[in-house]
Write a protein that holds these residues in place. Structure first.
Motif, PDB file in Angstrom:
ATOM      1  N   ARG A 120       0.872  -1.302   0.109  1.00  0.00           N
ATOM      2  CA  ARG A 120       0.055   0.316   0.186  1.00  0.00           C
ATOM      3  C   ARG A 120       0.708   1.483  -0.389  1.00  0.00           C
ATOM      4  NH1 ARG A 120      -5.355  -1.299   3.502  1.00  0.00           N
ATOM      5  NH2 ARG A 120      -6.239   0.789   2.648  1.00  0.00           N
ATOM      6  N   LYS A 121       1.923   1.605   0.592  1.00  0.00           N
ATOM      7  CA  LYS A 121       2.463   2.308   0.978  1.00  0.00           C
ATOM      8  C   LYS A 121       3.929   2.532  -0.668  1.00  0.00           C
ATOM      9  CE  LYS A 121       2.946   2.856   5.143  1.00  0.00           C
ATOM     10  NZ  LYS A 121       1.589   3.438   5.380  1.00  0.00           N
ATOM     11  N   CYS A 122       3.134   1.739  -1.699  1.00  0.00           N
ATOM     12  CA  CYS A 122       3.974   1.775  -2.951  1.00  0.00           C
ATOM     13  C   CYS A 122       3.035   2.103  -4.051  1.00  0.00           C
ATOM     14  CB  CYS A 122       4.935   0.964  -3.645  1.00  0.00           C
ATOM     15  SG  CYS A 122       6.431   0.889  -2.351  1.00  0.00           S
ATOM     16  N   ALA A 123       1.523   2.029  -3.598  1.00  0.00           N
ATOM     17  CA  ALA A 123       1.023   1.824  -4.538  1.00  0.00           C
ATOM     18  C   ALA A 123       0.295   3.409  -5.065  1.00  0.00           C
ATOM     19  CB  ALA A 123      -0.683   1.716  -3.916  1.00  0.00           C
ATOM     20  N   GLY A 124      -0.350   3.275  -6.028  1.00  0.00           N
ATOM     21  CA  GLY A 124       0.129   4.572  -7.202  1.00  0.00           C
ATOM     22  C   GLY A 124       0.598   5.536  -7.423  1.00  0.00           C
ATOM     23  N   LEU A 125       2.368   5.229  -6.883  1.00  0.00           N
ATOM     24  CA  LEU A 125       3.596   5.564  -7.724  1.00  0.00           C
ATOM     25  C   LEU A 125       3.865   5.672  -8.789  1.00  0.00           C
ATOM     26  CD1 LEU A 125       5.018   5.808  -3.762  1.00  0.00           C
ATOM     27  CD2 LEU A 125       3.880   7.823  -5.511  1.00  0.00           C
ATOM     28  N   THR A 126       4.984   6.356  -9.470  1.00  0.00           N
ATOM     29  CA  THR A 126       5.445   5.560 -10.563  1.00  0.00           C
ATOM     30  C   THR A 126       6.406   5.057 -10.651  1.00  0.00           C
ATOM     31  OG1 THR A 126       6.365   8.084 -11.091  1.00  0.00           O
ATOM     32  CG2 THR A 126       3.916   7.791 -11.986  1.00  0.00           C
ATOM     33  N   ASP A 127       6.808   4.524 -11.521  1.00  0.00           N
ATOM     34  CA  ASP A 127       8.218   4.353 -11.098  1.00  0.00           C
ATOM     35  C   ASP A 127       9.287   4.977 -11.009  1.00  0.00           C
ATOM     36  OD1 ASP A 127       7.968   1.442 -12.149  1.00  0.00           O
ATOM     37  OD2 ASP A 127       8.093   1.487 -14.336  1.00  0.00           O
ATOM     38  N   GLU A 144      10.945  -6.965  11.165  1.00  0.00           N
ATOM     39  CA  GLU A 144      11.625  -5.950  10.492  1.00  0.00           C
ATOM     40  C   GLU A 144      10.345  -5.849   9.363  1.00  0.00           C
ATOM     41  OE1 GLU A 144      14.761  -6.294   7.264  1.00  0.00           O
ATOM     42  OE2 GLU A 144      15.220  -7.111   9.406  1.00  0.00           O
ATOM     43  N   TYR A 145       9.538  -5.952   8.689  1.00  0.00           N
ATOM     44  CA  TYR A 145       8.332  -5.176   8.357  1.00  0.00           C
ATOM     45  C   TYR A 145       8.023  -3.987   9.144  1.00  0.00           C
ATOM     46  CZ  TYR A 145       8.119  -7.651   3.995  1.00  0.00           C
ATOM     47  OH  TYR A 145       8.014  -9.147   2.740  1.00  0.00           O
ATOM     48  N   ALA A 146       7.422  -4.191  10.137  1.00  0.00           N
ATOM     49  CA  ALA A 146       6.882  -2.896  10.829  1.00  0.00           C
ATOM     50  C   ALA A 146       8.437  -1.894  11.052  1.00  0.00           C
ATOM     51  CB  ALA A 146       6.276  -3.345  12.494  1.00  0.00           C
ATOM     52  N   ARG A 147       9.653  -2.076  11.117  1.00  0.00           N
ATOM     53  CA  ARG A 147      10.528  -1.111  11.552  1.00  0.00           C
ATOM     54  C   ARG A 147      10.539  -0.319   9.711  1.00  0.00           C
ATOM     55  NH1 ARG A 147      15.492  -2.529  10.651  1.00  0.00           N
ATOM     56  NH2 ARG A 147      14.753  -4.151  11.064  1.00  0.00           N
ATOM     57  N   HIS A 148      10.601  -1.029   8.620  1.00  0.00           N
ATOM     58  CA  HIS A 148      10.685  -0.982   7.471  1.00  0.00           C
ATOM     59  C   HIS A 148       9.773   0.144   7.035  1.00  0.00           C
ATOM     60  CE1 HIS A 148      15.135  -1.669   6.975  1.00  0.00           C
ATOM     61  NE2 HIS A 148      14.725  -2.516   7.068  1.00  0.00           N
ATOM     62  N   ASP A 160       6.631   5.248   5.274  1.00  0.00           N
ATOM     63  CA  ASP A 160       5.535   6.001   5.484  1.00  0.00           C
ATOM     64  C   ASP A 160       6.596   7.577   5.621  1.00  0.00           C
ATOM     65  OD1 ASP A 160       3.150   4.988   6.482  1.00  0.00           O
ATOM     66  OD2 ASP A 160       4.002   4.901   8.653  1.00  0.00           O
ATOM     67  N   LEU A 161       7.647   7.602   5.724  1.00  0.00           N
ATOM     68  CA  LEU A 161       8.423   8.558   5.645  1.00  0.00           C
ATOM     69  C   LEU A 161       8.857   9.085   4.732  1.00  0.00           C
ATOM     70  CD1 LEU A 161      10.307   8.519   9.200  1.00  0.00           C
ATOM     71  CD2 LEU A 161       8.477   9.671   8.866  1.00  0.00           C
ATOM     72  N   GLU A 215       5.754  10.134   2.102  1.00  0.00           N
ATOM     73  CA  GLU A 215       5.377  11.340   2.639  1.00  0.00           C
ATOM     74  C   GLU A 215       6.533  12.459   2.111  1.00  0.00           C
ATOM     75  OE1 GLU A 215       4.285  14.461   6.287  1.00  0.00           O
ATOM     76  OE2 GLU A 215       4.811  12.716   6.581  1.00  0.00           O
ATOM     77  N   ARG A 216       7.370  12.116   2.291  1.00  0.00           N
ATOM     78  CA  ARG A 216       8.285  12.748   1.274  1.00  0.00           C
ATOM     79  C   ARG A 216       8.313  12.956  -0.307  1.00  0.00           C
ATOM     80  NH1 ARG A 216      11.055  14.442  -1.904  1.00  0.00           N
ATOM     81  NH2 ARG A 216      13.264  15.263  -2.098  1.00  0.00           N
ATOM     82  N   VAL A 217       7.912  11.596  -0.854  1.00  0.00           N
ATOM     83  CA  VAL A 217       7.035  11.746  -2.434  1.00  0.00           C
ATOM     84  C   VAL A 217       6.553  12.335  -3.118  1.00  0.00           C
ATOM     85  CG1 VAL A 217       6.921   9.739  -4.575  1.00  0.00           C
ATOM     86  CG2 VAL A 217       8.675   9.380  -2.890  1.00  0.00           C
ATOM     87  N   ASP A 218       5.306  11.936  -2.336  1.00  0.00           N
ATOM     88  CA  ASP A 218       3.555  12.842  -2.685  1.00  0.00           C
ATOM     89  C   ASP A 218       3.168  13.122  -2.266  1.00  0.00           C
ATOM     90  OD1 ASP A 218       2.726  10.456  -1.829  1.00  0.00           O
ATOM     91  OD2 ASP A 218       2.167   9.868  -3.348  1.00  0.00           O
ATOM     92  N   GLY A 219       3.253  13.503  -0.548  1.00  0.00           N
ATOM     93  CA  GLY A 219       2.931  13.758   0.732  1.00  0.00           C
ATOM     94  C   GLY A 219       2.051  13.586   1.499  1.00  0.00           C
ATOM     95  N   ALA A 220       1.758  12.150   1.099  1.00  0.00           N
ATOM     96  CA  ALA A 220       0.086  10.997   1.275  1.00  0.00           C
ATOM     97  C   ALA A 220       1.473  10.467   2.619  1.00  0.00           C
ATOM     98  CB  ALA A 220      -0.089   9.915   0.311  1.00  0.00           C
TER      99      ALA A 220
END
Length: 170
Positions: free
Chosen positions: A32-39, A149-153, A158-159, A162-167
């Motif tokens: 979900r963190k990666c969804a909707g973003l371009t390459d 590992e997943y929870a930390r990453h 998240d950060l 937010e930096r990439v598109d503000g979401a």
């Protein structure tokens, strides 16, 4: 499974389904963190000059899945994917030719292989492979470590998102 189908962990499951449920939840949280973003957005560094990107993070977790469930748990000897002895951070070294489609495909293949490997073991069963100090790990420890590992990453993701598109809160 798509990122819209993130499973909620059960509130009353037995131990193994609980561990598997939380791991699947965190896997899909990353998707979900990666969804909707371009390459290009997925290759965008968090804070230059850092090379930390969402695409690199998924590549890293692809290797982590492969390492813990196949190499350590099942004792498989596998070729390198992204990182090597000469380039231990190769998973984070994305290029303009790296795409979400190929990265997600590799990650999904490794999570499927991880599930298959884990299915052959009980929670108290020890791994075929050993850690750097020569110690085996039981499956319970591996599940717990992978959730951590997943929870930390996912916090890192998240950060970056937010930096990439503000979401936020994706």
């Amino acid at each position: 499974m798509t990122s819209e189908e993130r499973p909620e962990p059960a509130l009353d499951a037995a131990e193994r389904p609980m561990l598997e449920g939380w791991l699947d939840y965190h896997r899909e949280t990353l998707a979900r963190k990666c969804a909707g973003l371009t390459d290009a957005q997925l290759r965008e560094a968090s804070v230059p000059p850092s090379a930390f990107t969402l695409l690199g993070l998924v590549r890293h977790l692809t290797e982590v899945e492969r390492f813990w469930f196949r190499e350590i748990l099942a004792g498989e000897e596998l070729p390198d994917l992204y990182s090597t002895r000469e380039n231990p951070d190769g998973d984070f070294a994305v290029t303009e030719t790296d795409t979400w489609a190929e990265t997600e495909s590799a990650w999904r293949a490794e999570t499927a292989a991880a599930r298959k490997s884990a299915a052959a073991y009980g929670l108290d069963d020890f791994s075929q492979g050993v850690g750097s100090a020569g110690e085996p790990f039981n499956l319970r420890w591996i599940y717990t470590h992978m959730i951590e590992e997943y929870a930390r990453h996912n916090g890192h993701a998240d950060l970056v998102r937010e930096r990439v598109d503000g979401a936020t809160g994706v």
